[in-house]
Scaffold this motif. Structure first.
Motif, PDB file in Angstrom:
ATOM      1  N   GLU A 206       0.822  -1.293   0.070  1.00 33.97           N
ATOM      2  CA  GLU A 206      -0.046  -0.040   0.119  1.00 33.97           C
ATOM      3  C   GLU A 206       0.785   1.246   0.025  1.00 33.97           C
ATOM      4  O   GLU A 206       0.486   2.200  -0.746  1.00 33.97           O
ATOM      5  N   PRO A 207       1.677   1.512   0.777  1.00 38.50           N
ATOM      6  CA  PRO A 207       2.714   2.618   0.955  1.00 38.50           C
ATOM      7  C   PRO A 207       3.332   2.847  -0.545  1.00 38.50           C
ATOM      8  O   PRO A 207       3.348   3.909  -0.938  1.00 38.50           O
ATOM      9  N   MET A 208       3.707   1.760  -1.120  1.00 40.63           N
ATOM     10  CA  MET A 208       4.456   1.931  -2.519  1.00 40.63           C
ATOM     11  C   MET A 208       3.588   2.443  -3.519  1.00 40.63           C
ATOM     12  O   MET A 208       3.854   3.073  -4.148  1.00 40.63           O
ATOM     13  N   LEU A 209       2.114   1.929  -3.494  1.00 36.71           N
ATOM     14  CA  LEU A 209       1.041   2.162  -4.470  1.00 36.71           C
ATOM     15  C   LEU A 209       0.967   3.932  -4.117  1.00 36.71           C
ATOM     16  O   LEU A 209       0.958   4.608  -5.151  1.00 36.71           O
ATOM     17  N   ARG A 210       0.891   4.139  -2.791  1.00 36.07           N
ATOM     18  CA  ARG A 210       0.554   5.492  -2.621  1.00 36.07           C
ATOM     19  C   ARG A 210       1.580   6.356  -3.072  1.00 36.07           C
ATOM     20  O   ARG A 210       1.613   7.505  -3.506  1.00 36.07           O
ATOM     21  N   GLN A 211       2.746   6.162  -2.879  1.00 34.90           N
ATOM     22  CA  GLN A 211       3.974   6.878  -3.392  1.00 34.90           C
ATOM     23  C   GLN A 211       3.663   7.097  -5.091  1.00 34.90           C
ATOM     24  O   GLN A 211       4.001   8.173  -5.310  1.00 34.90           O
ATOM     25  N   TRP A 212       3.686   5.998  -5.785  1.00 40.50           N
ATOM     26  CA  TRP A 212       3.287   5.784  -7.124  1.00 40.50           C
ATOM     27  C   TRP A 212       2.482   6.558  -7.598  1.00 40.50           C
ATOM     28  O   TRP A 212       2.735   7.687  -8.379  1.00 40.50           O
ATOM     29  N   MET A 213       1.160   6.637  -6.965  1.00 38.51           N
ATOM     30  CA  MET A 213       0.127   7.309  -7.526  1.00 38.51           C
ATOM     31  C   MET A 213       0.361   9.068  -6.756  1.00 38.51           C
ATOM     32  O   MET A 213      -0.212   9.921  -7.657  1.00 38.51           O
ATOM     33  N   GLY A 214       0.804   9.351  -5.888  1.00 35.35           N
ATOM     34  CA  GLY A 214       1.407  10.419  -5.576  1.00 35.35           C
ATOM     35  C   GLY A 214       2.174  11.246  -6.651  1.00 35.35           C
ATOM     36  O   GLY A 214       1.963  12.226  -6.873  1.00 35.35           O
ATOM     37  N   VAL A 215       3.121  10.447  -7.059  1.00 36.95           N
ATOM     38  CA  VAL A 215       4.193  11.015  -8.103  1.00 36.95           C
ATOM     39  C   VAL A 215       3.494  11.297  -9.410  1.00 36.95           C
ATOM     40  O   VAL A 215       3.527  12.527 -10.004  1.00 36.95           O
ATOM     41  N   ASN A 216       2.379  10.385  -9.633  1.00 35.59           N
ATOM     42  CA  ASN A 216       1.404  10.662 -10.792  1.00 35.59           C
ATOM     43  C   ASN A 216       0.793  11.898 -10.799  1.00 35.59           C
ATOM     44  O   ASN A 216       0.762  12.906 -11.570  1.00 35.59           O
ATOM     45  N   ALA A 217       0.072  12.157  -9.631  1.00 35.59           N
ATOM     46  CA  ALA A 217      -0.542  13.367  -9.310  1.00 35.59           C
ATOM     47  C   ALA A 217       0.026  14.641  -9.144  1.00 35.59           C
ATOM     48  O   ALA A 217      -0.393  15.485  -9.881  1.00 35.59           O
ATOM     49  N   ALA A 218       1.483  14.534  -8.886  1.00 37.01           N
ATOM     50  CA  ALA A 218       2.186  15.739  -8.460  1.00 37.01           C
ATOM     51  C   ALA A 218       2.637  15.865 -10.007  1.00 37.01           C
ATOM     52  O   ALA A 218       2.498  17.257 -10.420  1.00 37.01           O
ATOM     53  N   GLU A 219       2.862  15.201 -10.841  1.00 40.57           N
ATOM     54  CA  GLU A 219       3.220  15.496 -12.423  1.00 40.57           C
ATOM     55  C   GLU A 219       2.204  16.081 -13.117  1.00 40.57           C
ATOM     56  O   GLU A 219       2.432  16.909 -13.908  1.00 40.57           O
ATOM     57  N   GLY A 221       0.050  18.245 -11.710  1.00 38.02           N
ATOM     58  CA  GLY A 221      -0.119  19.480 -11.152  1.00 38.02           C
ATOM     59  C   GLY A 221      -1.223  19.618  -9.934  1.00 38.02           C
ATOM     60  O   GLY A 221      -2.062  20.666  -9.516  1.00 38.02           O
ATOM     61  N   LEU A 222      -1.647  18.317  -9.565  1.00 35.01           N
ATOM     62  CA  LEU A 222      -2.810  18.158  -8.689  1.00 35.01           C
ATOM     63  C   LEU A 222      -2.134  18.436  -7.311  1.00 35.01           C
ATOM     64  O   LEU A 222      -0.830  18.409  -6.968  1.00 35.01           O
ATOM     65  N   PRO A 223      -2.997  18.978  -6.170  1.00 31.59           N
ATOM     66  CA  PRO A 223      -2.553  19.553  -4.942  1.00 31.59           C
ATOM     67  C   PRO A 223      -1.820  18.247  -4.257  1.00 31.59           C
ATOM     68  O   PRO A 223      -2.223  17.152  -4.324  1.00 31.59           O
ATOM     69  N   GLU A 224      -1.028  18.614  -3.363  1.00 29.03           N
ATOM     70  CA  GLU A 224      -0.312  17.645  -2.442  1.00 29.03           C
ATOM     71  C   GLU A 224      -1.320  16.810  -1.711  1.00 29.03           C
ATOM     72  O   GLU A 224      -2.158  17.208  -1.065  1.00 29.03           O
ATOM     73  N   GLY A 225      -1.040  15.610  -1.947  1.00 32.19           N
ATOM     74  CA  GLY A 225      -1.933  14.664  -1.132  1.00 32.19           C
ATOM     75  C   GLY A 225      -2.850  13.717  -1.990  1.00 32.19           C
ATOM     76  O   GLY A 225      -3.531  12.962  -1.750  1.00 32.19           O
ATOM     77  N   ARG A 226      -2.921  14.463  -3.528  1.00 31.88           N
ATOM     78  CA  ARG A 226      -3.775  13.643  -4.186  1.00 31.88           C
ATOM     79  C   ARG A 226      -3.141  12.562  -4.881  1.00 31.88           C
ATOM     80  O   ARG A 226      -2.029  12.421  -4.885  1.00 31.88           O
ATOM     81  N   LEU A 227      -3.852  11.710  -5.391  1.00 33.39           N
ATOM     82  CA  LEU A 227      -3.412  10.274  -6.068  1.00 33.39           C
ATOM     83  C   LEU A 227      -3.751  10.155  -7.319  1.00 33.39           C
ATOM     84  O   LEU A 227      -5.175  10.485  -7.621  1.00 33.39           O
ATOM     85  N   ALA A 228      -3.137   9.711  -8.335  1.00 28.63           N
ATOM     86  CA  ALA A 228      -3.600   9.568  -9.580  1.00 28.63           C
ATOM     87  C   ALA A 228      -3.227   8.408 -10.420  1.00 28.63           C
ATOM     88  O   ALA A 228      -1.906   7.814 -10.382  1.00 28.63           O
ATOM     89  N   GLU A 229      -4.114   7.834 -11.445  1.00 24.96           N
ATOM     90  CA  GLU A 229      -3.563   6.919 -12.389  1.00 24.96           C
ATOM     91  C   GLU A 229      -3.200   7.727 -13.827  1.00 24.96           C
ATOM     92  O   GLU A 229      -4.071   8.773 -13.857  1.00 24.96           O
ATOM     93  N   VAL A 230      -2.503   7.031 -14.687  1.00 26.95           N
ATOM     94  CA  VAL A 230      -1.909   7.859 -15.822  1.00 26.95           C
ATOM     95  C   VAL A 230      -2.436   7.009 -17.042  1.00 26.95           C
ATOM     96  O   VAL A 230      -2.082   5.791 -17.167  1.00 26.95           O
ATOM     97  N   PHE A 231      -2.773   7.657 -18.182  1.00 26.85           N
ATOM     98  CA  PHE A 231      -3.030   7.052 -19.501  1.00 26.85           C
ATOM     99  C   PHE A 231      -2.573   8.007 -20.567  1.00 26.85           C
ATOM    100  O   PHE A 231      -2.580   9.229 -20.422  1.00 26.85           O
ATOM    101  N   ARG A 232      -2.518   7.223 -21.543  1.00 24.27           N
ATOM    102  CA  ARG A 232      -2.334   7.954 -22.976  1.00 24.27           C
ATOM    103  C   ARG A 232      -3.723   7.895 -23.772  1.00 24.27           C
ATOM    104  O   ARG A 232      -3.986   6.499 -24.019  1.00 24.27           O
ATOM    105  N   VAL A 233      -4.492   8.654 -23.998  1.00 20.36           N
ATOM    106  CA  VAL A 233      -5.531   8.627 -24.509  1.00 20.36           C
ATOM    107  C   VAL A 233      -5.664   8.636 -26.014  1.00 20.36           C
ATOM    108  O   VAL A 233      -4.920   9.773 -26.574  1.00 20.36           O
TER     109      VAL A 233
END
Length: 237
Positions: A206-219, A221-233
């Protein structure tokens, strides 16, 4: 994030692939009323390093784990094609079988693995993932929309052509769409926890996922503490 589709189809190579890559986004969609179908090309019978069970036993176990994982994010329809784990190839048969499900489900959006080799990530370049991504995209274009492709689907199964207008690629180069999954992150974790044969300690993951999703969110430009998945559409129309 883009508007929620009415129907979406997630095509992955193995049980748990969707849960690592896009289960949070799927939970967002189903909470908003989307109907999502999972299609697994294999049963995952080659997953894991132990040889204490027969392949058929592993396959049955992993199918059940995937069904439980899907339920955690609101997916009720989980299908398996039964291709051999570790030996998936981009064949006309696989294209036809994915096309069949596309014409049955008639999705506005599909989620597929990246069909390209990623030289920076060995894990992201599993041959089953690449073959599944290539076959799935070929099924989107041109097969599922072409009445001349796999004619038996039209003439023997009465499955009319269907155009999928949008494909979301996971694990590929140059992702540019970020899906905020902060509010459903625990559902993603619960989905992954269902894969008990593959994940020994969800508390460690879980903490590894949280860190991974946190990096995605930061990239994104989402606020600190947000989590995101990424895609090419990819638009196909």
């Amino acid at each position: 994030m883009a508007d929620v589709p009415e129907r979406a189809l997630v095509v992955m190579a193995h049980p748990d692939d969707a849960d690592f890559s896009c289960a949070g986004t799927v939970a967002v969609w189903t909470e908003a009323g989307a109907e999502v179908v999972y299609l697994m090309v294999t049963d995952g019978e080659a997953g894991g390093d132990e040889l204490t069970l027969e392949s058929a036993e592993i396959a049955a176990m992993r199918r059940e784990e995937q069904r439980r994982a899907a339920a955690e994010v609101g997916v009720k329809d989980v299908r398996f094609l039964g291709y051999p784990d570790g030996r998936v190839e981009t064949t006309l048969d696989l294209r036809r079988d994915i096309t069949r499900v596309i014409r049955q489900v008639r999705p506005e959006r599909m989620v597929i693995p990246n069909p390209e080799r990623d030289w920076d990530s060995v894990a992201a370049s599993h041959p089953d993932h690449r073959a599944t991504g290539a076959a799935a995209f070929d099924a989107v274009f041109p097969d599922s929309r072409n009445p001349h492709a796999h004619r038996e689907l039209l003439h023997e199964e009465a499955l009319a052509p269907w155009t999928v207008p949008e494909v979301w690629v996971v694990g590929g180069p140059a992702p540019h769409t970020h899906s905020d999954i902060t509010d459903v992150f625990e559902r993603k974790v619960a989905a992954l926890a269902a894969h008990e044969s593959q994940i020994g300690d969800i508390a460690e993951l879980e903490p590894m996922l949280r860190q991974w999703m946190g990096v995605n969110a930061a990239e994104a430009g989402l606020p600190e503490g947000r989590l995101a998945e990424v895609f090419r559409v990819v638009r196909t129309v």
